[in-house]
Design a protein around this motif. Sequence first.
Motif, PDB file in Angstrom:
ATOM      1  N   LEU A   1       0.841  -1.192   0.000  1.00 19.02           N
ATOM      2  CA  LEU A   1       0.000   0.000   0.000  1.00 19.02           C
ATOM      3  C   LEU A   1       0.880   1.248   0.000  1.00 19.02           C
ATOM      4  CD1 LEU A   1      -2.517  -1.111   2.764  1.00 19.02           C
ATOM      5  CD2 LEU A   1      -2.964  -1.050   0.302  1.00 19.02           C
ATOM      6  N   PRO A   2       0.549   2.232  -0.819  1.00 13.83           N
ATOM      7  CA  PRO A   2       1.291   3.499  -0.775  1.00 13.83           C
ATOM      8  C   PRO A   2       1.146   4.148   0.594  1.00 13.83           C
ATOM      9  CG  PRO A   2      -0.154   3.389  -2.699  1.00 13.83           C
ATOM     10  CD  PRO A   2      -0.529   2.248  -1.810  1.00 13.83           C
ATOM     11  N   SER A   3       2.072   5.018   0.934  1.00 11.00           N
ATOM     12  CA  SER A   3       2.070   5.605   2.279  1.00 11.00           C
ATOM     13  C   SER A   3       1.132   6.793   2.431  1.00 11.00           C
ATOM     14  CB  SER A   3       3.495   6.030   2.668  1.00 11.00           C
ATOM     15  OG  SER A   3       3.993   6.993   1.745  1.00 11.00           O
ATOM     16  N   GLU A   4       0.826   7.489   1.344  1.00 16.96           N
ATOM     17  CA  GLU A   4      -0.006   8.696   1.458  1.00 16.96           C
ATOM     18  C   GLU A   4      -1.465   8.344   1.718  1.00 16.96           C
ATOM     19  OE1 GLU A   4      -1.108  12.903  -0.811  1.00 16.96           O
ATOM     20  OE2 GLU A   4       0.118  11.408  -1.845  1.00 16.96           O
ATOM     21  N   VAL A   5      -2.023   8.924   2.751  1.00 17.16           N
ATOM     22  CA  VAL A   5      -3.420   8.703   3.123  1.00 17.16           C
ATOM     23  C   VAL A   5      -4.237   9.943   2.756  1.00 17.16           C
ATOM     24  CG1 VAL A   5      -5.026   8.267   5.024  1.00 17.16           C
ATOM     25  CG2 VAL A   5      -2.767   7.163   5.014  1.00 17.16           C
ATOM     26  N   ILE A   6      -5.325   9.727   2.021  1.00  9.42           N
ATOM     27  CA  ILE A   6      -6.208  10.814   1.619  1.00  9.42           C
ATOM     28  C   ILE A   6      -7.530  10.669   2.368  1.00  9.42           C
ATOM     29  CG2 ILE A   6      -7.399  11.959  -0.285  1.00  9.42           C
ATOM     30  CD1 ILE A   6      -4.369  12.128  -0.503  1.00  9.42           C
ATOM     31  N   GLY A   7      -7.800  11.576   3.280  1.00 11.36           N
ATOM     32  CA  GLY A   7      -9.042  11.543   4.037  1.00 11.36           C
ATOM     33  C   GLY A   7     -10.180  12.208   3.283  1.00 11.36           C
ATOM     34  N   ASN A   8     -11.379  12.060   3.794  1.00  7.43           N
ATOM     35  CA  ASN A   8     -12.543  12.635   3.126  1.00  7.43           C
ATOM     36  C   ASN A   8     -12.524  14.158   3.088  1.00  7.43           C
ATOM     37  OD1 ASN A   8     -13.607  10.148   2.542  1.00  7.43           O
ATOM     38  ND2 ASN A   8     -15.017  10.107   4.285  1.00  7.43           N
ATOM     39  N   GLU A   9     -11.781  14.762   4.015  1.00  8.94           N
ATOM     40  CA  GLU A   9     -11.734  16.223   4.022  1.00  8.94           C
ATOM     41  C   GLU A   9     -11.138  16.781   2.728  1.00  8.94           C
ATOM     42  OE1 GLU A   9      -7.908  14.708   5.839  1.00  8.94           O
ATOM     43  OE2 GLU A   9     -10.054  14.251   6.064  1.00  8.94           O
ATOM     44  N   TYR A  10     -10.307  15.963   2.071  1.00  4.32           N
ATOM     45  CA  TYR A  10      -9.730  16.380   0.787  1.00  4.32           C
ATOM     46  C   TYR A  10     -10.844  16.664  -0.225  1.00  4.32           C
ATOM     47  CZ  TYR A  10      -7.155  16.147  -3.631  1.00  4.32           C
ATOM     48  OH  TYR A  10      -6.638  16.427  -4.876  1.00  4.32           O
ATOM     49  N   PHE A  11     -11.847  15.775  -0.251  1.00  9.05           N
ATOM     50  CA  PHE A  11     -12.944  15.943  -1.202  1.00  9.05           C
ATOM     51  C   PHE A  11     -13.961  16.983  -0.725  1.00  9.05           C
ATOM     52  CE2 PHE A  11     -11.078  11.847  -2.163  1.00  9.05           C
ATOM     53  CZ  PHE A  11     -10.923  11.952  -3.540  1.00  9.05           C
ATOM     54  N   THR A  12     -13.995  17.213   0.583  1.00  8.60           N
ATOM     55  CA  THR A  12     -14.815  18.308   1.093  1.00  8.60           C
ATOM     56  C   THR A  12     -14.266  19.639   0.581  1.00  8.60           C
ATOM     57  OG1 THR A  12     -15.310  17.055   3.109  1.00  8.60           O
ATOM     58  CG2 THR A  12     -15.726  19.437   3.162  1.00  8.60           C
ATOM     59  N   ASN A  13     -12.961  19.809   0.672  1.00  5.56           N
ATOM     60  CA  ASN A  13     -12.321  21.036   0.208  1.00  5.56           C
ATOM     61  C   ASN A  13     -12.367  21.162  -1.310  1.00  5.56           C
ATOM     62  OD1 ASN A  13     -11.614  21.696   2.865  1.00  5.56           O
ATOM     63  ND2 ASN A  13      -9.670  20.602   2.736  1.00  5.56           N
ATOM     64  N   LEU A  14     -12.307  20.012  -1.995  1.00  7.57           N
ATOM     65  CA  LEU A  14     -12.242  20.016  -3.456  1.00  7.57           C
ATOM     66  C   LEU A  14     -13.598  20.279  -4.104  1.00  7.57           C
ATOM     67  CD1 LEU A  14     -10.167  19.403  -5.783  1.00  7.57           C
ATOM     68  CD2 LEU A  14     -11.103  17.083  -5.801  1.00  7.57           C
ATOM     69  N   ASN A  15     -14.623  19.564  -3.633  1.00  8.86           N
ATOM     70  CA  ASN A  15     -15.919  19.675  -4.312  1.00  8.86           C
ATOM     71  C   ASN A  15     -17.122  19.651  -3.358  1.00  8.86           C
ATOM     72  OD1 ASN A  15     -15.926  16.920  -3.666  1.00  8.86           O
ATOM     73  ND2 ASN A  15     -15.194  16.342  -5.717  1.00  8.86           N
TER      74      ASN A  15
ATOM     75  N   SER B   1     -13.742   6.219   4.653  1.00 11.78           N
ATOM     76  CA  SER B   1     -13.263   7.350   5.448  1.00 11.78           C
ATOM     77  C   SER B   1     -11.950   7.896   4.911  1.00 11.78           C
ATOM     78  CB  SER B   1     -13.070   6.940   6.916  1.00 11.78           C
ATOM     79  OG  SER B   1     -14.307   6.613   7.504  1.00 11.78           O
ATOM     80  N   GLU B   2     -11.132   6.987   4.347  1.00 11.59           N
ATOM     81  CA  GLU B   2      -9.849   7.386   3.776  1.00 11.59           C
ATOM     82  C   GLU B   2      -9.412   6.365   2.748  1.00 11.59           C
ATOM     83  OE1 GLU B   2      -7.685   7.626   7.491  1.00 11.59           O
ATOM     84  OE2 GLU B   2      -6.819   5.641   7.178  1.00 11.59           O
ATOM     85  N   ARG B   3      -8.419   6.733   1.968  1.00  8.99           N
ATOM     86  CA  ARG B   3      -7.887   5.844   0.948  1.00  8.99           C
ATOM     87  C   ARG B   3      -6.412   6.149   0.752  1.00  8.99           C
ATOM     88  NH1 ARG B   3     -11.071   9.577   1.225  1.00  8.99           N
ATOM     89  NH2 ARG B   3     -12.836   8.823  -0.010  1.00  8.99           N
ATOM     90  N   ARG B   4      -5.677   5.229   0.080  1.00  9.65           N
ATOM     91  CA  ARG B   4      -4.252   5.421  -0.173  1.00  9.65           C
ATOM     92  C   ARG B   4      -4.031   5.938  -1.600  1.00  9.65           C
ATOM     93  NH1 ARG B   4      -0.765   2.910   3.530  1.00  9.65           N
ATOM     94  NH2 ARG B   4      -1.954   2.562   5.447  1.00  9.65           N
TER      95      ARG B   4
END
Length: 314
Positions: free
Chosen positions: A10-24, A38-41
Amino acid sequence: MYINTVSHYLPSEVIGNEYFTNLNNLSNEWIVERTGISERRKASTDENTSTMAIKAVESLLEDIPYSKNEIDLIVGATYTPYDTIVTLAHAVQHQLQIPDIPVVSISSACSSLLNAIEIVEGYFAMGKASKALVVVSDHNTAYYNEMDTVSGHLWGDGASALLISKERQTEGDMQIKKLITGGAATSGKAVEAVVLRPNDRGVVMPFGRDVFQNACVYMPKVSQQVLQECGLTINDLDYLIPHQANHRISLNVINTLGIPAEKLISNIQYLGNTGCAGCAIALSENKEKFKKGENIVITVFGGGYSYGAMLVTI
């Protein structure tokens, strides 16, 4: 057939849902309620489908019951290739430096894991191989449209590798008792529901409802079928690993089958939809918890549509 060992990366970078809140403007609550995620890599800029696969294979080699040079078949599976000429399987062969063996890569969308293992079954049956390496890897974030409010927030990256032999190698091997796959391109909006077209805007899912409905039909149906063909009932099932597309789909599947939530194995909550690698990653993550004699069904559903189920006995 026997699964000798399984690993994942698994890649190390974790993307939480807040990323998509800020994006769209998709709220955490909205995403969790509809998908369970809740999150993804996310793969880094110097990673791709093939490098993730190689990392999974390197991890696999730390616990291999025989020399890597005994591997006589490599099957790669992905719908998000880094290179369409130097395929996933060729990249792995180059890394392993095992010459002059059959090397193939396939895609049947998110069902590709089971189709890859079915190819191994065919090579074994024809006497053309006896020890195979199956590698599944999807780099969804290289292809997705993150601005797409329907499916942009679903995707994660990851890879898994399985060593499979025709004959048992150790007492710890998992036996593949039965494998069933099928195409369902005649069902619903199969050829329109999920698409990835190079000249368009990435992975899009214009008919998500149709995907949901068909996944909820095919996965329980083929799971029951694979058990029945081995003389087993749903009561003999210890764990179910469904394709990690949407947690609501997984819950619908176990409700249809009438099995309790504790028999469901799921990783979509923290990995997102990792494509055809998702079930294999889940198998690898949980391999230490499985006990001798337990029955596990892996069931998949992919765009196009495609489906399948595999019964594994510990």
